[in-house]
Write a protein that holds these residues in place. Structure first.
Motif, short mmCIF file in Angstrom:
data_model
loop_
_atom_site.label_atom_id
_atom_site.label_comp_id
_atom_site.label_asym_id
_atom_site.label_seq_id
_atom_site.Cartn_x
_atom_site.Cartn_y
_atom_site.Cartn_z
N TYR A 73 0.83 -1.20 0.00
CA TYR A 73 0.00 0.00 0.00
C TYR A 73 0.87 1.25 0.00
O TYR A 73 0.61 2.21 -0.72
CB TYR A 73 -0.93 0.00 1.22
CG TYR A 73 -2.02 1.04 1.13
CD1 TYR A 73 -3.32 0.67 0.80
CD2 TYR A 73 -1.76 2.39 1.35
CE1 TYR A 73 -4.32 1.61 0.71
CE2 TYR A 73 -2.75 3.33 1.25
CZ TYR A 73 -4.03 2.95 0.92
OH TYR A 73 -5.02 3.88 0.82
N ALA B 174 -2.90 10.89 -1.11
CA ALA B 174 -2.59 9.46 -1.11
C ALA B 174 -1.92 9.05 0.19
O ALA B 174 -2.22 8.00 0.77
CB ALA B 174 -1.69 9.12 -2.31
N TYR C 92 -2.86 6.53 3.37
CA TYR C 92 -1.82 5.68 3.96
C TYR C 92 -1.82 5.81 5.47
O TYR C 92 -1.70 4.83 6.21
CB TYR C 92 -0.47 6.10 3.37
CG TYR C 92 0.73 5.35 3.86
CD1 TYR C 92 0.91 4.01 3.54
CD2 TYR C 92 1.72 5.99 4.60
CE1 TYR C 92 2.04 3.32 3.96
CE2 TYR C 92 2.85 5.31 5.02
CZ TYR C 92 3.00 3.98 4.70
OH TYR C 92 4.11 3.31 5.12
N ALA D 73 0.85 3.99 -2.80
CA ALA D 73 0.48 5.37 -2.46
C ALA D 73 1.46 6.36 -3.05
O ALA D 73 1.08 7.46 -3.48
CB ALA D 73 0.41 5.52 -0.93
#
Length: 425
Positions: free
Chosen positions: A30, A55, A59, A34
């Motif tokens: 992730y 983004a 996160y 991101a």
């Protein structure tokens, strides 16, 4: 030949390493996405810097879920057992990861895409918040007294292994043409998590329960409300863990996630090369992490932790200076030293050092609470704060360096106040 009881600490160490490798693979995917993908696919209407900030905000949601996971799973880990919580958190991590690989983008369902992303990230955060304490305690509580530092470093080593796997996976698909990478390529590493999930469940299901928890059950000394005991009697331990860990956590996520975005977006470095440098640093940590655990058994976990923090303070300026050269060799040196040398000196001794701050009856709750709140304040907010400070500095990292030095000062004071003599019992 070792008896089954004598070999349990090796099985527990291996299972903790394997499980944390899988869970951190999911979590780091992730972070990499991101930095490279999500700002373009889920926040396309924003300018590049604002999209990156948004983004990283999604996160950070994973870190916000960590304290909740630490509280819930810490409670049941102290009441029901460490092993059951480890299997449950593995499932809670793996299923949302596969789902992230399937969700539509902003172009298909608008802002619902970002909402789904946030929800799945939050579930990941809850799982990781509950998983770390259990994995660490299974390793430390099974280990012989003179080897608790080494065996406690094995679940910590899983972080580097997870980062290697996630970086290799994302690095492989990033070689695709940009259009293919953004349309379907980035999804493949997330979908592959289903295979790792099955492997992790198989390994963790074979681990015996922690002997210290079994002793608590046999003596009927388990407490009914571990969190209440922590709040009443162990506040100082929780606060010192939070203060001591924020710098280490911020450092790791700045060097592994923010540095990727900074080097590629601000400095214009090749994405694949920067990912390769991060992967090399994580690969080196597979050796240096257990070595640091071994060293903690020799010189003391607290002393090693203070040494690691001191080296971090000295390395902040050279790190950003090397990145700023835009020279590939210098960038490699900066990232490999950051992740492969500086980070393990702090992260490896945390398992045994933090465990020693609490008695066994409330240990899962205590270390989970301290470590996961530190994760929110340190690692979770660090990429966003660093991105904002970078913008404030006109693209220069001076304010980011000051931020790291401030966290390191707090950590040195907090670690110095920690108890290094209490036995893990």
């Amino acid at each position: 030949m070792s008896s089954p009881a004598q070999s349990h600490h090796r099985i527990a160490g291996l299972a903790s390493f394997a499980g944390t490798t899988i869970e951190w693979y999911d979590f780091f995917l992730y972070g990499t996405a991101a930095a490279l993908v999500f700002n373009k696919l889920f926040f396309p209407e924003m300018d590049p810097l604002s999209g990156l900030f948004a983004a990283f905000a999604t996160y950070a949601v994973g870190f916000i879920g960590r304290p909740l996971g630490g509280i819930v799973f810490g409670h049941f880990g102290d009441r029901v057992g460490r092993k059951a919580m480890l299997i449950l958190t593995l499932l809670m991590m793996g299923i949302p990861t596969v789902a992230i690989g399937l969700i539509p983008t902003h172009d298909q369902i608008g802002y619902w895409a970002a909402a789904l992303l946030v929800l799945l990230r939050f579930l990941q955060g809850i799982a990781v918040g509950g998983e770390w304490g259990g994995a660490v305690l299974m390793a430390v509580e099974h280990a012989p007294k003179a080897q608790k530092g080494f065996y406690g470093s094995l679940p910590q080593t899983g972080v580097g292994a997870g980062l290697v796997l996630s970086s290799l996976a994302m690095g492989a698909v990033s070689q695709l043409p940009e259009e293919d990478f953004l349309s379907w390529g980035w999804r493949l590493p997330f979908l592959a998590s289903i295979v790792l999930l099955g492997v992790g469940w198989l390994i963790r299901s074979r681990v015996p329960e922690s002997p210290e928890f079994v002793s608590l059950q046999a003596s009927q000394t388990a407490v009914q409300a571990p969190l209440a005991v922590i709040v009443r009697h162990h506040r100082r331990s929780v606060l010192t863990i939070i203060g001591a860990r924020m710098a280490e956590n911020a450092w790791f996520y700045l060097s592994a996630t923010f540095a990727l975005a900074y080097a590629t977006n601000t400095l214009g470095m090749p994405r694949a090369q920067v990912l390769s440098a991060i992967t090399a640093g994580a690969a080196l940590s597979l050796l240096t992490m257990p070595m640091a655990g071994w060293l903690a058994d020799r010189i003391g976990a607290k002393r090693l932790y203070l040494i690691g923090l001191s080296l971090l303070a000295l390395y902040v300026w050279p790190f950003f200076t090397l990145l700023g050269t835009r020279d590939l060799t210098s960038v490699w040196i900066a990232l490999v030293l950051a992740i492969g040398i500086i980070f393990p000196l702090m992260y490896a001794p945390e398992s045994v050092l933090f465990s020693r701050q609490f008695p066994a009856a409330v240990r899962y709750s205590g270390i989970s609470l301290g470590v996961q709140f530190a994760g929110v304040l340190g690692g979770g907010l660090a990429p966003m704060i660093a991105t904002a400070l970078l913008a404030q500095g006109g693209g220069e990292p001076h304010f980011v360096m000051i931020y790291l030095w401030l966290l390191t000062t707090i950590a040195l004071i907090s670690a110095a106040l920690m108890n290094s003599d209490r036995t893990a019992s």
